[in-house]
Scaffold this motif. Structure first.
Motif, PDB file in Angstrom:
ATOM      1  N   GLY A 126       0.811  -1.208   0.000  1.00  0.00           N
ATOM      2  CA  GLY A 126       0.000   0.000   0.000  1.00  0.00           C
ATOM      3  C   GLY A 126       0.845   1.259   0.000  1.00  0.00           C
ATOM      4  N   ASP A 127       0.190   2.345   0.364  1.00  0.00           N
ATOM      5  CA  ASP A 127       0.841   3.658   0.348  1.00  0.00           C
ATOM      6  C   ASP A 127       1.608   3.890   1.647  1.00  0.00           C
ATOM      7  OD1 ASP A 127      -0.491   3.990  -2.052  1.00  0.00           O
ATOM      8  OD2 ASP A 127      -2.126   5.130  -1.146  1.00  0.00           O
ATOM      9  N   VAL A 128       2.785   4.498   1.525  1.00  0.00           N
ATOM     10  CA  VAL A 128       3.569   4.822   2.720  1.00  0.00           C
ATOM     11  C   VAL A 128       3.886   6.310   2.792  1.00  0.00           C
ATOM     12  CG1 VAL A 128       4.553   2.532   3.037  1.00  0.00           C
ATOM     13  CG2 VAL A 128       5.727   4.170   1.586  1.00  0.00           C
ATOM     14  N   VAL A 129       3.259   7.082   1.922  1.00  0.00           N
ATOM     15  CA  VAL A 129       3.381   8.542   1.992  1.00  0.00           C
ATOM     16  C   VAL A 129       1.978   9.115   2.099  1.00  0.00           C
ATOM     17  CG1 VAL A 129       5.574   8.676   0.742  1.00  0.00           C
ATOM     18  CG2 VAL A 129       3.428   8.753  -0.543  1.00  0.00           C
ATOM     19  N   ASP A 130       1.889  10.352   2.600  1.00  0.00           N
ATOM     20  CA  ASP A 130       0.550  10.933   2.752  1.00  0.00           C
ATOM     21  C   ASP A 130      -0.046  11.246   1.377  1.00  0.00           C
ATOM     22  OD1 ASP A 130       0.983  13.732   1.969  1.00  0.00           O
ATOM     23  OD2 ASP A 130       2.117  13.932   3.832  1.00  0.00           O
ATOM     24  N   PRO A 131      -1.342  11.391   1.316  1.00  0.00           N
ATOM     25  CA  PRO A 131      -2.030  11.555   0.028  1.00  0.00           C
ATOM     26  C   PRO A 131      -1.534  12.739  -0.813  1.00  0.00           C
ATOM     27  CG  PRO A 131      -3.618  11.028   1.738  1.00  0.00           C
ATOM     28  CD  PRO A 131      -2.300  11.250   2.419  1.00  0.00           C
ATOM     29  N   ASP A 132      -1.174  13.847  -0.180  1.00  0.00           N
ATOM     30  CA  ASP A 132      -0.679  15.006  -0.939  1.00  0.00           C
ATOM     31  C   ASP A 132       0.647  14.690  -1.624  1.00  0.00           C
ATOM     32  OD1 ASP A 132      -2.884  16.531  -0.238  1.00  0.00           O
ATOM     33  OD2 ASP A 132      -1.877  17.436   1.496  1.00  0.00           O
ATOM     34  N   VAL A 133       1.550  14.028  -0.903  1.00  0.00           N
ATOM     35  CA  VAL A 133       2.839  13.633  -1.481  1.00  0.00           C
ATOM     36  C   VAL A 133       2.606  12.611  -2.585  1.00  0.00           C
ATOM     37  CG1 VAL A 133       5.037  12.482  -1.004  1.00  0.00           C
ATOM     38  CG2 VAL A 133       4.141  14.181   0.601  1.00  0.00           C
ATOM     39  N   TYR A 134       1.718  11.673  -2.350  1.00  0.00           N
ATOM     40  CA  TYR A 134       1.390  10.663  -3.358  1.00  0.00           C
ATOM     41  C   TYR A 134       0.954  11.344  -4.654  1.00  0.00           C
ATOM     42  CZ  TYR A 134      -0.732   6.505  -5.461  1.00  0.00           C
ATOM     43  OH  TYR A 134      -1.053   5.469  -6.310  1.00  0.00           O
ATOM     44  N   GLN A 135       0.071  12.332  -4.560  1.00  0.00           N
ATOM     45  CA  GLN A 135      -0.411  13.039  -5.748  1.00  0.00           C
ATOM     46  C   GLN A 135       0.729  13.756  -6.472  1.00  0.00           C
ATOM     47  OE1 GLN A 135      -3.443  12.900  -7.248  1.00  0.00           O
ATOM     48  NE2 GLN A 135      -3.809  11.304  -5.732  1.00  0.00           N
ATOM     49  N   GLU A 136       1.637  14.348  -5.730  1.00  0.00           N
ATOM     50  CA  GLU A 136       2.791  15.014  -6.350  1.00  0.00           C
ATOM     51  C   GLU A 136       3.706  14.002  -7.024  1.00  0.00           C
ATOM     52  OE1 GLU A 136       3.849  18.194  -6.784  1.00  0.00           O
ATOM     53  OE2 GLU A 136       1.941  18.925  -6.007  1.00  0.00           O
ATOM     54  N   MET A 137       3.934  12.871  -6.355  1.00  0.00           N
ATOM     55  CA  MET A 137       4.817  11.855  -6.912  1.00  0.00           C
ATOM     56  C   MET A 137       4.237  11.234  -8.180  1.00  0.00           C
ATOM     57  SD  MET A 137       6.294  10.068  -3.451  1.00  0.00           S
ATOM     58  CE  MET A 137       7.832   9.395  -4.078  1.00  0.00           C
ATOM     59  N   LEU A 138       2.922  11.223  -8.312  1.00  0.00           N
ATOM     60  CA  LEU A 138       2.289  10.708  -9.524  1.00  0.00           C
ATOM     61  C   LEU A 138       2.716  11.489 -10.768  1.00  0.00           C
ATOM     62  CD1 LEU A 138      -1.402   9.955  -8.466  1.00  0.00           C
ATOM     63  CD2 LEU A 138       0.320   8.306  -9.216  1.00  0.00           C
ATOM     64  N   ASP A 142       9.544   8.975 -13.646  1.00  0.00           N
ATOM     65  CA  ASP A 142      10.566   8.018 -13.226  1.00  0.00           C
ATOM     66  C   ASP A 142       9.919   6.683 -12.856  1.00  0.00           C
ATOM     67  OD1 ASP A 142      12.199   6.785 -10.803  1.00  0.00           O
ATOM     68  OD2 ASP A 142      13.593   7.955 -12.014  1.00  0.00           O
ATOM     69  N   ASP A 143      10.393   5.597 -13.472  1.00  0.00           N
ATOM     70  CA  ASP A 143       9.825   4.280 -13.187  1.00  0.00           C
ATOM     71  C   ASP A 143      10.046   3.851 -11.746  1.00  0.00           C
ATOM     72  OD1 ASP A 143       8.662   3.894 -15.651  1.00  0.00           O
ATOM     73  OD2 ASP A 143      10.322   2.709 -16.453  1.00  0.00           O
ATOM     74  N   GLY A 144      11.146   4.281 -11.129  1.00  0.00           N
ATOM     75  CA  GLY A 144      11.392   3.927  -9.734  1.00  0.00           C
ATOM     76  C   GLY A 144      10.334   4.506  -8.810  1.00  0.00           C
ATOM     77  N   ILE A 145       9.908   5.699  -9.094  1.00  0.00           N
ATOM     78  CA  ILE A 145       8.842   6.296  -8.292  1.00  0.00           C
ATOM     79  C   ILE A 145       7.531   5.566  -8.558  1.00  0.00           C
ATOM     80  CG2 ILE A 145       7.469   8.397  -7.947  1.00  0.00           C
ATOM     81  CD1 ILE A 145      10.100   9.960  -8.127  1.00  0.00           C
ATOM     82  N   ALA A 146       7.282   5.203  -9.809  1.00  0.00           N
ATOM     83  CA  ALA A 146       6.081   4.426 -10.129  1.00  0.00           C
ATOM     84  C   ALA A 146       6.096   3.084  -9.402  1.00  0.00           C
ATOM     85  CB  ALA A 146       5.985   4.220 -11.641  1.00  0.00           C
ATOM     86  N   GLU A 147       7.279   2.461  -9.286  1.00  0.00           N
ATOM     87  CA  GLU A 147       7.401   1.204  -8.553  1.00  0.00           C
ATOM     88  C   GLU A 147       7.116   1.420  -7.073  1.00  0.00           C
ATOM     89  OE1 GLU A 147      11.390   0.402  -9.697  1.00  0.00           O
ATOM     90  OE2 GLU A 147      10.802  -0.542 -11.586  1.00  0.00           O
ATOM     91  N   PHE A 148       7.645   2.510  -6.522  1.00  0.00           N
ATOM     92  CA  PHE A 148       7.402   2.834  -5.122  1.00  0.00           C
ATOM     93  C   PHE A 148       5.907   3.011  -4.872  1.00  0.00           C
ATOM     94  CE2 PHE A 148       6.696   6.201  -1.941  1.00  0.00           C
ATOM     95  CZ  PHE A 148       7.186   5.552  -0.820  1.00  0.00           C
ATOM     96  N   LEU A 149       5.239   3.706  -5.794  1.00  0.00           N
ATOM     97  CA  LEU A 149       3.805   3.956  -5.663  1.00  0.00           C
ATOM     98  C   LEU A 149       2.971   2.718  -6.001  1.00  0.00           C
ATOM     99  CD1 LEU A 149       3.606   7.520  -7.252  1.00  0.00           C
ATOM    100  CD2 LEU A 149       3.697   6.930  -4.814  1.00  0.00           C
ATOM    101  N   THR A 162       9.916  -7.451  -4.426  1.00  0.00           N
ATOM    102  CA  THR A 162       9.296  -7.065  -3.163  1.00  0.00           C
ATOM    103  C   THR A 162       9.635  -5.614  -2.867  1.00  0.00           C
ATOM    104  OG1 THR A 162       9.466  -9.329  -2.332  1.00  0.00           O
ATOM    105  CG2 THR A 162       9.203  -7.583  -0.684  1.00  0.00           C
ATOM    106  N   ARG A 163       8.613  -4.864  -2.506  1.00  0.00           N
ATOM    107  CA  ARG A 163       8.793  -3.467  -2.093  1.00  0.00           C
ATOM    108  C   ARG A 163       9.177  -3.462  -0.618  1.00  0.00           C
ATOM    109  NH1 ARG A 163       3.738  -1.164  -2.090  1.00  0.00           N
ATOM    110  NH2 ARG A 163       4.514   0.944  -2.297  1.00  0.00           N
TER     111      ARG A 163
END
Length: 169
Positions: A126-138, A142-149, A162-163
């Motif tokens: 699941g998500d490990v950052v708050d929703p505002d950060v998640y929206q910015e990271m979207l 970068d594929d690494g950020i997409a993998e993190f998300l 495994t994440r």
């Protein structure tokens, strides 16, 4: 060989060929993602290399993803050096670099769950950052950020990985 005989230093552009040579066998096995040479040159400042007796025998990168978060990327060790402490030394140096940057967490996407678990990483879902950060990271390409998300568009490249996350003290 001992950990003391392994030197860890920032990568230089002249190391890019060796870094690519370390990654290629793992990329062929679909353990790491392959990059074009230009990708390595563009990110060389993120890399540390491990040298032993004058040769590059390992590499790893720290890619900052957010104010308090980075990803450990492209951790690779020459096959004949596995089990000699090279990966451990590189990972600890990357953790130290993350602390120097003032980061609070490190992410990795890996098949080497036991190795990273021994170094304080734990599996995440699941998500490990708050929703505002998640929206910015979207917004990142970068594929690494997409993998993190954990975005669906990168799933074909990450099947079986495994994440994992490590909180830094």
């Amino acid at each position: 060989m001992t950990d003391a005989s392994i030197e860890i230093r920032p990568a230089r552009p002249a190391d890019v060929g060796a870094i690519r040579g370390l990654v290629e066998p793992y990329a062929d096995e679909r353990i790491l993602l392959a990059k074009d040479m230009v990708g390595y040159y563009e990110s060389v400042q993120e890399f540390l290399v491990a040298t032993w007796e004058g040769s590059v025998v390992g590499c790893g990168a720290l890619h900052v993803m957010w104010e308090d978060l980075a990803e450990v990327r492209t951790l690779a060790v020459r096959s004949d050096m596995l089990g000699q402490g090279v990966g451990h030394a590189l990972l600890e140096a990357l953790v130290d670099r993350a602390r120097d940057f003032g980061l609070a967490s490190l992410f990795c996407l890996t098949f080497e769950v036991d190795f990273f678990a021994r170094h304080g990483f734990a599996e995440i879902e699941g998500d490990v950052v708050d929703p505002d950060v998640y929206q910015e990271m979207l917004l990142s390409r970068d594929d690494g950020i997409a993998e993190f998300l954990d975005l669906a568009r990168v799933k074909p490249n990450t099947l079986g990985n495994t994440r994992m996350l490590r909180r830094l003290a």
